[in-house]
Design a protein around this motif. Structure first.
Motif, PDB file in Angstrom:
ATOM      1  N   VAL A   3       2.498 -17.717  12.205  1.00 20.36           N
ATOM      2  CA  VAL A   3       3.840 -18.240  12.461  1.00 20.36           C
ATOM      3  C   VAL A   3       3.748 -19.379  13.471  1.00 20.36           C
ATOM      4  O   VAL A   3       2.737 -19.553  14.145  1.00 20.36           O
ATOM      5  CB  VAL A   3       4.780 -17.129  12.998  1.00 20.36           C
ATOM      6  CG1 VAL A   3       4.967 -16.031  11.965  1.00 20.36           C
ATOM      7  CG2 VAL A   3       4.269 -16.557  14.309  1.00 20.36           C
ATOM      8  N   ALA A   4       4.847 -20.143  13.565  1.00 19.91           N
ATOM      9  CA  ALA A   4       4.882 -21.246  14.530  1.00 19.91           C
ATOM     10  C   ALA A   4       6.287 -21.410  15.075  1.00 19.91           C
ATOM     11  O   ALA A   4       7.272 -21.048  14.429  1.00 19.91           O
ATOM     12  CB  ALA A   4       4.428 -22.544  13.874  1.00 19.91           C
ATOM     13  N   ALA A   5       6.344 -21.981  16.266  1.00 22.19           N
ATOM     14  CA  ALA A   5       7.619 -22.335  16.893  1.00 22.19           C
ATOM     15  C   ALA A   5       7.506 -23.755  17.420  1.00 22.19           C
ATOM     16  O   ALA A   5       6.477 -24.138  17.991  1.00 22.19           O
ATOM     17  CB  ALA A   5       7.931 -21.380  18.035  1.00 22.19           C
ATOM     18  N   VAL A   6       8.564 -24.528  17.210  1.00 22.03           N
ATOM     19  CA  VAL A   6       8.647 -25.888  17.720  1.00 22.03           C
ATOM     20  C   VAL A   6       9.884 -25.957  18.603  1.00 22.03           C
ATOM     21  O   VAL A   6      10.963 -25.517  18.206  1.00 22.03           O
ATOM     22  CB  VAL A   6       8.759 -26.925  16.568  1.00 22.03           C
ATOM     23  CG1 VAL A   6       8.899 -28.335  17.114  1.00 22.03           C
ATOM     24  CG2 VAL A   6       7.554 -26.827  15.638  1.00 22.03           C
ATOM     25  N   ASP A   7       9.722 -26.520  19.800  1.00 22.54           N
ATOM     26  CA  ASP A   7      10.820 -26.668  20.743  1.00 22.54           C
ATOM     27  C   ASP A   7      10.947 -28.137  21.108  1.00 22.54           C
ATOM     28  O   ASP A   7      10.026 -28.708  21.700  1.00 22.54           O
ATOM     29  CB  ASP A   7      10.548 -25.829  21.989  1.00 22.54           C
ATOM     30  CG  ASP A   7      11.599 -26.017  23.075  1.00 22.54           C
ATOM     31  OD1 ASP A   7      12.738 -26.397  22.756  1.00 22.54           O
ATOM     32  OD2 ASP A   7      11.275 -25.764  24.254  1.00 22.54           O
ATOM     33  N   ILE A   8      12.061 -28.738  20.723  1.00 25.53           N
ATOM     34  CA  ILE A   8      12.322 -30.136  21.053  1.00 25.53           C
ATOM     35  C   ILE A   8      13.243 -30.150  22.263  1.00 25.53           C
ATOM     36  O   ILE A   8      14.415 -29.787  22.160  1.00 25.53           O
ATOM     37  CB  ILE A   8      12.981 -30.883  19.871  1.00 25.53           C
ATOM     38  CG1 ILE A   8      12.093 -30.803  18.637  1.00 25.53           C
ATOM     39  CG2 ILE A   8      13.243 -32.339  20.259  1.00 25.53           C
ATOM     40  CD1 ILE A   8      12.747 -31.337  17.382  1.00 25.53           C
ATOM     41  N   GLY A   9      12.693 -30.555  23.386  1.00 26.63           N
ATOM     42  CA  GLY A   9      13.464 -30.585  24.623  1.00 26.63           C
ATOM     43  C   GLY A   9      13.818 -32.002  25.038  1.00 26.63           C
ATOM     44  O   GLY A   9      13.469 -32.978  24.377  1.00 26.63           O
ATOM     45  N   ASN A  11      12.663 -33.648  27.573  1.00 29.56           N
ATOM     46  CA  ASN A  11      11.510 -34.400  28.047  1.00 29.56           C
ATOM     47  C   ASN A  11      10.248 -34.184  27.221  1.00 29.56           C
ATOM     48  O   ASN A  11       9.411 -35.069  27.138  1.00 29.56           O
ATOM     49  CB  ASN A  11      11.230 -34.036  29.508  1.00 29.56           C
ATOM     50  CG  ASN A  11      10.255 -34.985  30.149  1.00 29.56           C
ATOM     51  OD1 ASN A  11      10.418 -36.190  30.100  1.00 29.56           O
ATOM     52  ND2 ASN A  11       9.213 -34.438  30.744  1.00 29.56           N
ATOM     53  N   SER A  12      10.092 -33.012  26.614  1.00 32.09           N
ATOM     54  CA  SER A  12       8.858 -32.727  25.888  1.00 32.09           C
ATOM     55  C   SER A  12       9.143 -31.997  24.576  1.00 32.09           C
ATOM     56  O   SER A  12      10.209 -31.410  24.390  1.00 32.09           O
ATOM     57  CB  SER A  12       7.912 -31.880  26.750  1.00 32.09           C
ATOM     58  OG  SER A  12       8.504 -30.642  27.048  1.00 32.09           O
ATOM     59  N   THR A  13       8.161 -32.069  23.690  1.00 28.95           N
ATOM     60  CA  THR A  13       8.219 -31.388  22.406  1.00 28.95           C
ATOM     61  C   THR A  13       6.999 -30.475  22.346  1.00 28.95           C
ATOM     62  O   THR A  13       5.878 -30.926  22.545  1.00 28.95           O
ATOM     63  CB  THR A  13       8.225 -32.399  21.247  1.00 28.95           C
ATOM     64  OG1 THR A  13       9.344 -33.286  21.427  1.00 28.95           O
ATOM     65  CG2 THR A  13       8.347 -31.714  19.903  1.00 28.95           C
ATOM     66  N   ARG A  14       7.246 -29.195  22.095  1.00 32.46           N
ATOM     67  CA  ARG A  14       6.185 -28.188  22.170  1.00 32.46           C
ATOM     68  C   ARG A  14       5.950 -27.525  20.823  1.00 32.46           C
ATOM     69  O   ARG A  14       6.881 -27.380  20.034  1.00 32.46           O
ATOM     70  CB  ARG A  14       6.567 -27.106  23.183  1.00 32.46           C
ATOM     71  CG  ARG A  14       6.763 -27.636  24.574  1.00 32.46           C
ATOM     72  CD  ARG A  14       7.343 -26.548  25.476  1.00 32.46           C
ATOM     73  NE  ARG A  14       7.602 -27.053  26.792  1.00 32.46           N
ATOM     74  CZ  ARG A  14       6.780 -26.915  27.830  1.00 32.46           C
ATOM     75  NH1 ARG A  14       5.653 -26.243  27.685  1.00 32.46           N
ATOM     76  NH2 ARG A  14       7.084 -27.410  28.998  1.00 32.46           N
ATOM     77  N   LEU A  15       4.714 -27.089  20.629  1.00 37.04           N
ATOM     78  CA  LEU A  15       4.326 -26.367  19.425  1.00 37.04           C
ATOM     79  C   LEU A  15       3.523 -25.139  19.835  1.00 37.04           C
ATOM     80  O   LEU A  15       2.644 -25.220  20.696  1.00 37.04           O
ATOM     81  CB  LEU A  15       3.458 -27.247  18.518  1.00 37.04           C
ATOM     82  CG  LEU A  15       2.778 -26.536  17.339  1.00 37.04           C
ATOM     83  CD1 LEU A  15       3.802 -26.113  16.296  1.00 37.04           C
ATOM     84  CD2 LEU A  15       1.709 -27.420  16.729  1.00 37.04           C
ATOM     85  N   LEU A  16       3.827 -24.016  19.214  1.00 44.86           N
ATOM     86  CA  LEU A  16       3.028 -22.804  19.357  1.00 44.86           C
ATOM     87  C   LEU A  16       2.746 -22.281  17.963  1.00 44.86           C
ATOM     88  O   LEU A  16       3.678 -22.070  17.177  1.00 44.86           O
ATOM     89  CB  LEU A  16       3.759 -21.732  20.162  1.00 44.86           C
ATOM     90  CG  LEU A  16       3.075 -20.364  20.203  1.00 44.86           C
ATOM     91  CD1 LEU A  16       1.746 -20.439  20.945  1.00 44.86           C
ATOM     92  CD2 LEU A  16       3.987 -19.325  20.834  1.00 44.86           C
TER      93      LEU A  16
END
Length: 80
Positions: A3-9, A11-16
């Protein structure tokens, strides 16, 4: 299941990317990335997202899409 999660904030964009063996099972991290995209740059002054900030964020999302494919991710969640 992978599975994956993407967080668009602001200041930053994250991937797990992680492996999950069941609903109560712990996540095992496969890939974790953070890119500074500054999507919210100037938003308070302009009351709009800047085109260059959108372009930076979209470029990172393309990179993350390639990582999802490379890792064989089955499900993705995204938040902004």
């Amino acid at each position: 299941m992978r599975v994956a999660a993407v967080d668009i904030g602001t200041n930053s964009t994250r991937l797990l990317v992680a492996d999950l063996d069941g609903p109560a099972a712990p996540l095992y991290t496969v890939d974790r990335r953070t890119r500074i995209t500054r999507l919210g740059q100037g938003v308070h002054a302009n009351r709009a997202l800047r085109p260059d900030a959108i372009e930076r964020t979209v470029a990172v999302l393309h990179e993350y899409r390639a990582a999802l494919d490379e890792h064989g991710v089955e499900r993705v969640g995204m938040t902004a």
